[in-house]
Write an enzyme that holds these catalytic residues in place. Structure first.
Site, mmCIF file in Angstrom:
data_model
loop_
_atom_site.group_PDB
_atom_site.id
_atom_site.type_symbol
_atom_site.label_atom_id
_atom_site.label_comp_id
_atom_site.label_asym_id
_atom_site.label_seq_id
_atom_site.Cartn_x
_atom_site.Cartn_y
_atom_site.Cartn_z
ATOM 1 N N HIS A 491 0.860 -1.522 2.772
ATOM 2 C CA HIS A 491 0.026 -1.972 1.656
ATOM 3 C C HIS A 491 0.814 -2.864 0.698
ATOM 4 O O HIS A 491 0.394 -3.982 0.386
ATOM 5 C CB HIS A 491 -0.518 -0.751 0.911
ATOM 6 C CG HIS A 491 -1.292 -1.084 -0.325
ATOM 7 N ND1 HIS A 491 -2.663 -0.985 -0.392
ATOM 8 C CD2 HIS A 491 -0.898 -1.525 -1.553
ATOM 9 C CE1 HIS A 491 -3.077 -1.357 -1.592
ATOM 10 N NE2 HIS A 491 -2.015 -1.676 -2.325
ATOM 11 N N GLU A 492 1.941 -2.363 0.236
ATOM 12 C CA GLU A 492 2.702 -3.129 -0.761
ATOM 13 C C GLU A 492 3.248 -4.437 -0.184
ATOM 14 O O GLU A 492 3.290 -5.453 -0.870
ATOM 15 C CB GLU A 492 3.841 -2.277 -1.336
ATOM 16 C CG GLU A 492 3.383 -1.067 -2.126
ATOM 17 C CD GLU A 492 2.452 -1.398 -3.281
ATOM 18 O OE1 GLU A 492 2.452 -2.566 -3.741
ATOM 19 O OE2 GLU A 492 1.706 -0.500 -3.713
ATOM 20 N N HIS A 495 0.782 -7.146 -0.421
ATOM 21 C CA HIS A 495 0.803 -7.886 -1.692
ATOM 22 C C HIS A 495 1.867 -8.985 -1.656
ATOM 23 O O HIS A 495 1.652 -10.096 -2.162
ATOM 24 C CB HIS A 495 1.088 -6.930 -2.851
ATOM 25 C CG HIS A 495 -0.060 -6.068 -3.238
ATOM 26 N ND1 HIS A 495 -1.316 -6.558 -3.510
ATOM 27 C CD2 HIS A 495 -0.150 -4.712 -3.405
ATOM 28 C CE1 HIS A 495 -2.124 -5.561 -3.834
ATOM 29 N NE2 HIS A 495 -1.445 -4.429 -3.776
ATOM 30 N N GLU A 520 -6.607 -5.833 -4.564
ATOM 31 C CA GLU A 520 -6.149 -4.780 -3.661
ATOM 32 C C GLU A 520 -6.730 -4.897 -2.250
ATOM 33 O O GLU A 520 -6.192 -4.312 -1.303
ATOM 34 C CB GLU A 520 -6.500 -3.398 -4.235
ATOM 35 C CG GLU A 520 -5.856 -3.071 -5.568
ATOM 36 C CD GLU A 520 -4.342 -2.948 -5.489
ATOM 37 O OE1 GLU A 520 -3.825 -2.718 -4.384
ATOM 38 O OE2 GLU A 520 -3.684 -3.087 -6.533
ATOM 39 N N TYR A 633 -9.993 -0.308 -7.081
ATOM 40 C CA TYR A 633 -9.457 0.231 -5.834
ATOM 41 C C TYR A 633 -10.599 0.576 -4.871
ATOM 42 O O TYR A 633 -10.572 0.212 -3.686
ATOM 43 C CB TYR A 633 -8.592 1.456 -6.099
ATOM 44 C CG TYR A 633 -7.203 1.117 -6.577
ATOM 45 C CD1 TYR A 633 -6.215 0.741 -5.675
ATOM 46 C CD2 TYR A 633 -6.877 1.152 -7.928
ATOM 47 C CE1 TYR A 633 -4.932 0.420 -6.104
ATOM 48 C CE2 TYR A 633 -5.598 0.832 -8.372
ATOM 49 C CZ TYR A 633 -4.631 0.465 -7.457
ATOM 50 O OH TYR A 633 -3.368 0.134 -7.889
#
Length: 705
Positions: A491-492, A495, A520, A633
């Site tokens: 996930h990170e 980004h 997100e 989210y």
């Protein structure tokens, strides 16, 4: 106005390594920078401050340079105004001051030097206050408005920059009478300072609790062996503010009183310092919104996002809450049976300190999924390199380790990202992945240098950093990640991909500078990759014997267990989102909301009853930066589930290169340079649908229609 600064004020590589080793080569930063010149691009690393005095000087210099640019824009005479010396100049100011501001905010959260962190905190307040003041430079606004009134023929990103820059001034209240405008400016500056203190208190907080070994029965040995946990002959100190320690105890400790103690410590973190600050932030926001002509702060914030207003966002969450009720009730019934049979139980009810433990026991007992056993298949470095390999495949990129001379911690890593077909350098990123005192306590990507087309026609490629808090390596084993932590890593890094793969012309629209309720979605979609056997088989292997892959029968069980717990997962998420929106909803002038009473009541109704002495709201870091935005989210999850169907239906599924390049070109490269709704539909090739999301969380889609 100055969207990026204000938002700050408030958010397979192993193959290439083997190839380089065979060739006896190591790629350096100078190599990458030289290659970038071939593509009329530039890359850079921030110049880190070495002293508190350096932090202060860098801040003052950046503000002085920003003021000089503002003065120049204001001084342009009629007839001499152009798009370049007005609106483009504002974006250049944003980029230049942001270069320093990003670094200062990052040092505040990550510097191992307490004096640097303190100086950066002070500097961040100064930058925030200055950034707010930009909105009230009437002379600058008049110059911009005068050019806009000439009705220049602009299209695409240029037209978007003009429109949104002017919108910023309107939203800041520049049309208000001078005295009222001055009052709003003062309130916003005060809010920025309070928000900085709130964040700093969370980063600096500690919640140590001492236990004996027997107390921690069931807690994984990997946690007990972690640095700083064993503090005496038979003494173990658990810091309930350190994520992996807190969750490790709540998921595994057999004794209920131990879980309860850790829960209370975690949910009273920074209570004394931060409850008054949350109270103040909520009051200031409500007053600012009223003075700007909005009924509430959530309406003000959400106006420029996909949801458009607070009622739409809250209705979305409340509908999900209702839709999940049958599933949530069924899950709680199963939890109750587990709690009743658990040897360490002291109360019959499933309490808020029990749900994680019951969830883990359900996974083990019903689905034969052992979270701690699965860690053996996800050693940190191999998992990291495996993720790189996956993203290299789908995005058509290459990721190379770069030797790093200047480090703030020994295990810091630096990598360069390039286009695999052309060799064009696309960006740089740091990895700061393990916890330490004074460091940001959660998981996030920080933008350090934004992507932007510079005035000389050179493109500034971005630099970013991943800041995480994974379990550190032990004396006799590597850092081992849970499957959930692998999901967080994917996930990170999503980004980071969003930041680094940008092609946006202006800083304002670059990378993750998109509406908060969309930002997100691309990263949440990439979480699907860790649930695909073909993807996992590229890297998941027992660290003790890499020939042993993840057992073939385990993933279906993991998926079944995940679905079985979606009611709890989302009701918890909804409790945060609803709390956030209600705290920032309509208030009467002079009304004082008891933020602890309100938040505890909502969280108790939507999730599990909270103890009155706790104040989770005090360490709810999203309240500064994601204020009136946590709903995003779940909102983005709905978009992410829909986007994931493109890969699910592609010939190569989650390793499909064509689908990956569509994601890169239609979502990541675009940023906010066009309406994200257009980008989503171009990627999907059809209108959006919420059905994949409802199905993924166990809501009967037939009844939901």
């Amino acid at each position: 106005m100055l969207k990026n600064l204000i938002s700050l004020a408030v958010s397979a590589v192993w193959i290439s390594q083997v190839a380089y080793a065979a060739e006896g080569q190591t790629r350096t930063l100078a190599d990458v920078q030289l290659k970038a010149k071939e593509f009329k691009a530039t890359l850079a690393l921030p110049t880190w401050d070495k002293s508190p005095e350096g932090v202060a000087k860098a801040t003052d210099d950046a503000i002085a340079a920003g003021n000089k640019r503002l003065d120049a824009i204001a001084a342009i005479q009629p007839g001499e105004r152009t798009f370049a010396n007005t609106f483009q100049a504002i974006d250049e100011l944003n980029f230049e001051v942001g270069y320093t501001a990003n670094r200062i905010f990052f040092e505040k959260e990550t510097s191992p030097d307490a004096k640097i962190r303190a100086a950066a905190t002070k500097a961040a307040k100064k930058i925030n206050e200055w950034a707010v003041g930009i909105n009230y430079r009437e002379d600058v606004y008049k110059s911009l408005k005068a050019f806009a009134d000439t009705t220049p023929k602009l299209d695409g990103e240029d037209a978007r920059l003009l429109e949104e820059t002017l919108r910023d001034y309107t939203r800041a209240g520049l049309a208000l009478p001078p005295e009222e405008r001055k009052k709003v400016e003062g309130l916003r500056k005060e809010l920025a300072a309070v928000g900085t203190d709130f964040e700093t208190n969370i980063s600096n907080a500690k919640a140590p609790i001492k236990f004996k070994k027997a107390d921690l029965e069931g807690v994984p040995q990997s946690i007990l062996d972690s640095k700083g946990v064993k503090t005496g002959e038979d003494e173990y100190t658990i810091d309930a503010h350190v994520t992996f320690q807190r969750i490790g105890v709540l998921e595994n400790a057999e004794k209920e009183w131990v879980r309860k103690k850790v829960y209370i410590a975690g949910d009273t973190t920074a209570k004394t310092e931060n409850v008054p600050l949350v109270q103040k932030m909520v009051q200031l926001r409500a007053e600012i919104a009223r003075r700007l002509g909005y009924k509430s702060w959530d309406d003000y914030q959400i106006e420029v996002r996909m949801a458009k207003n607070g009622d739409t966002a809250l209705t979305f969450l409340r509908d999900l809450e209702l839709g999940l009720q049958p599933k949530f009730d069924a899950e709680k019934t199963e939890f109750a049976a587990i709690k009743k049979a658990a040897p360490g139980s002291e109360t019959p009810d499933v309490n808020v300190w029990d749900w994680r433990y019951c969830a883990e026991q359900l996974k083990k007992q019903k689905y034969q999924v052992d979270t701690e056993f699965l860690r053996n298949y996800f050693p940190y470095q191999r998992t990291l390199e495996g993720m790189f390999g996956v993203y290299q495949t789908i995005f058509g990129i290459r990721i190379d380790p770069i030797p790093l001379k200047e480090k703030w911690v020994d295990d810091l890593q630096l990598y360069a990202v390039s286009d695999s077909a052309t060799g064009e350098p696309l960006g740089l990123f740091y990895l700061d992945m393990f916890p330490r005192e004074g460091k940001f306590t959660h998981f996030a990507q920080f933008g350090l240098i934004d992507g932007k087309l510079l005035p000389d026609g050179t493109y500034q490629r971005p630099t970013a950093a991943l800041v995480c808090n994974f379990p550190p390596p032990g004396s006799d084993k590597p850092s081992l990640l849970s499957h959930g932590e692998v999901e967080t890593l994917f996930h990170e890094f999503g980004h980071a991909m969003h930041t680094l793969l940008t092609r946006a012309k202006y800083t304002r629209f670059s990378g993750t500078n998109v509406p908060r309720d969309f930002v997100e979605a691309p990263s949440q979609m990439l979480e699907n990759w860790v649930w695909d056997k073909e993807v996992l088989d590229t890297f998941a292997a027992d660290y003790r014997d890499p020939s042993k892959k993840l057992p073939a029968d385990i993933l279906p069980k993991m998926k079944a267990a995940k679905l079985a717990l979606q009611g709890n997962f989302y009701r918890r998420q909804l409790s945060f989102g609803i709390t956030d929106l209600v705290l920032h909803g309509p208030q009467k002038p002079g009304e004082t909301i008891d933020v602890v009473a309100v938040s505890n009541k909502i969280m108790s109704e939507v999730f599990y009853p909270l103890l009155p002495e706790t104040a989770q709201v005090a360490s709810f870091g999203h309240l500064n930066g994601y204020d009136a935005g946590y709903y995003g989210y779940a909102w983005a999850d709905a978009i992410a589930a829909d986007m994931a169907t493109v890969f699910e239906n592609a010939p190569g599924r989650f390793l499909d290169k064509d689908a990956g390049m569509r994601l890169r070109n239609e979502i990541y490269a675009q940023g906010d340079s066009r309406d994200v709704s257009i980008s989503i539909e171009k990627f999907l090739g059809r209108p959006r649908s919420i059905q994949p999301f409802l199905k993924s969380i166990g809501i009967d889609t037939a009844k939901a229609q």
